[in-house]
Design an enzyme around this catalytic site. Structure first.
Site, PDB file in Angstrom:
ATOM      1  N   LYS A 163       0.817  -1.221   0.000  1.00 17.69           N
ATOM      2  CA  LYS A 163       0.000   0.000   0.000  1.00 17.69           C
ATOM      3  C   LYS A 163       0.845   1.262   0.000  1.00 17.69           C
ATOM      4  O   LYS A 163       0.386   2.319  -0.425  1.00 17.69           O
ATOM      5  CB  LYS A 163      -0.967   0.002   1.184  1.00 17.69           C
ATOM      6  CG  LYS A 163      -2.050  -1.058   1.041  1.00 17.69           C
ATOM      7  CD  LYS A 163      -3.289  -0.756   1.853  1.00 17.69           C
ATOM      8  CE  LYS A 163      -4.376  -1.737   1.460  1.00 17.69           C
ATOM      9  NZ  LYS A 163      -5.621  -1.531   2.138  1.00 17.69           N
ATOM     10  N   LYS A 204      -4.337  -9.702  -5.918  1.00 17.36           N
ATOM     11  CA  LYS A 204      -5.631 -10.126  -5.360  1.00 17.36           C
ATOM     12  C   LYS A 204      -6.734  -9.152  -5.788  1.00 17.36           C
ATOM     13  O   LYS A 204      -6.474  -7.964  -6.002  1.00 17.36           O
ATOM     14  CB  LYS A 204      -5.559 -10.270  -3.840  1.00 17.36           C
ATOM     15  CG  LYS A 204      -5.515  -8.968  -3.104  1.00 17.36           C
ATOM     16  CD  LYS A 204      -5.932  -9.132  -1.647  1.00 17.36           C
ATOM     17  CE  LYS A 204      -6.144  -7.753  -1.060  1.00 17.36           C
ATOM     18  NZ  LYS A 204      -6.976  -7.642   0.076  1.00 17.36           N
ATOM     19  N   LYS A 235     -11.014  -4.066  -3.523  1.00 18.43           N
ATOM     20  CA  LYS A 235     -11.981  -2.985  -3.691  1.00 18.43           C
ATOM     21  C   LYS A 235     -11.297  -1.636  -3.825  1.00 18.43           C
ATOM     22  O   LYS A 235     -11.915  -0.665  -4.216  1.00 18.43           O
ATOM     23  CB  LYS A 235     -12.983  -2.985  -2.539  1.00 18.43           C
ATOM     24  CG  LYS A 235     -12.377  -2.816  -1.162  1.00 18.43           C
ATOM     25  CD  LYS A 235     -13.483  -2.665  -0.145  1.00 18.43           C
ATOM     26  CE  LYS A 235     -13.306  -3.531   1.068  1.00 18.43           C
ATOM     27  NZ  LYS A 235     -12.191  -3.170   1.937  1.00 18.43           N
TER      28      LYS A 235
END
Ligand code: ATP
Ligand code: LTN
Length: 330
Positions: free
Chosen positions: A111, A192, A195
């Site tokens: 991230k 993966k 969202k």
């Protein structure tokens, strides 16, 4: 009764990955466990969120818990920010965790990659997650495969605390499904399904309309072959789709292969879309009714009340053991 706790971030539209990897197990576990299912809004703000969107998504995730089949009479459904003990124990866990441990977290590395400014909360995220779990003395934590590392750090922190301050915190176990623990992105099978991915075609949202679902699946990337064969190493894209099929139809991977032997990718994808629609459409219908009824506010308020009772007990004991001078009466 053994305790179960898990959380989902209101950081975007929940995906089929969230459903298969996590939420479906919440529904399964509620029958024989004391359950706490949380919308982890304090975690969501570790990356920037628009205030209006955060409010809307928080309510949406809570309503999706109900729509997916979690029964508020069986399980406690609540928002993390409604139970202040999370932030408080989160801080105490931050003082216990080592920088080196946090630096090894792959979710943080993923991230933070390529970002100029990264909030410190993204780095200390696992300490708050450990607090979430330890507050409820959870035995089992149903999560997808990507959360394994965070569960390990939680176990380490509980052991560290117990060693330093005396046995008090329960060591939790992860509960990760054997199949479906890692649903991959539709446009890149090395990532993966997420969202937070800005490309909407990379994921199927739980609230995507049947037509959007059909379109996304028909456009999902596959290799140039035509054999519907499960082999993640050499055919990761089609294997991911076979896995989704197997999960939605509740059958084994071999049965999917058999059903589409010699038929090619076209008919397989068409049928896959119908299987996904069959799982999501009833959830969407219930979701709409739940949002219209406003029942979620009552559910969240009861959930937070019950959760606070359990969480505050653990927090007080932790503070007592760490040497905090407690207010009179505690
Ligand atoms: P984001 O992608 O926004 O970082 P996320 O969906 O990974 O978020 P959460 O919303 O907190 O993160 O995830 C909720 C649960 O869903 C977790 O248990 C997580 O492991 C699981 N999960 C998320 N994505 C997948 C996936 N692609 N396959 C299986 N399980 C998943
Ligand atoms: N870190 C998780 C969300 C999460 C969680 C939790 C999961 C926060 N607190 C406690 C299980 C238990 C994620 O990013 N998917």
């Amino acid at each position: 009764m053994a305790r179960v706790l898990s959380g989902i971030q209101p950081s975007g539209n929940l995906t089929l990955g969230n459903y298969i990897g996590a939420m479906r197990n919440f529904v399964k576990l509620q029958h024989e466990h004391e359950c706490y299912f949380m919308v982890v809004d304090l975690h969501a703000v570790t990356v920037p969120q628009e205030p209006e969107a955060l409010r809307e998504q928080s309510e949406a995730v809570a309503a999706l818990f109900l729509a997916a089949g979690i029964d508020p009479l069986k399980a406690n459904i609540f928002l993390q920010s409604h139970v202040p003990a999370h932030a408080e124990l989160g801080w105490l866990m931050t003082t216990l965790v080592y920088m080196g441990e946090l630096e090894r977290m792959t979710q943080f590395k993923d991230k933070a990659a390529g970002k100029e400014a990264v909030g410190a909360g993204l780095f200390t995220y696992p300490a708050l997650m450990a607090a979430d779990i330890l507050l409820y003395e959870a035995d089992l934590v149903p999560v997808g495969d990507d959360q394994k590392q965070h569960l390990e750090i939680t176990r380490d922190l509980a052991q560290r605390f117990n060693h330093r301050f005396g046995d008090c915190l329960k060591i939790p176990q992860p509960y990760i499904p054997e199949v479906g623990a890692r649903i991959m992105s539709l446009d890149d099978a090395t990532k993966k399904m997420s969202k937070s991915n800005p490309v909407a075609g990379s994921y199927i949202a739980m609230l995507d309309s049947p037509d959007v679902i059909r379109k996304k699946i028909s456009r999902a990337v596959t290799d140039s072959g035509r054999e519907v064969k499960y082999d993640p190493a050499t055919k990761p894209e089609i294997s991911n789709l076979i896995g989704i099929f197997a999960q939605c139809a509740n059958i084994g991977v071999a049965e999917v292969e058999e059903r589409f032997a010699g038929l090619g990718y076209g008919p397989f994808k068409k049928e896959l879309a119908e299987q996904v629609v069959a799982v999501l459409e009833p959830i969407q219908q219930r979701y709409k009714e739940i949002r219209e009824s406003g029942e979620i506010y009552d559910v969240l308020s009861k959930g937070a009340f019950n959760a606070s009772q359990t969480a505050n007990r653990t927090l007080t004991e932790v503070k007592r053991r760490m040497g905090f001078l407690l207010p009179p009466g505690q």
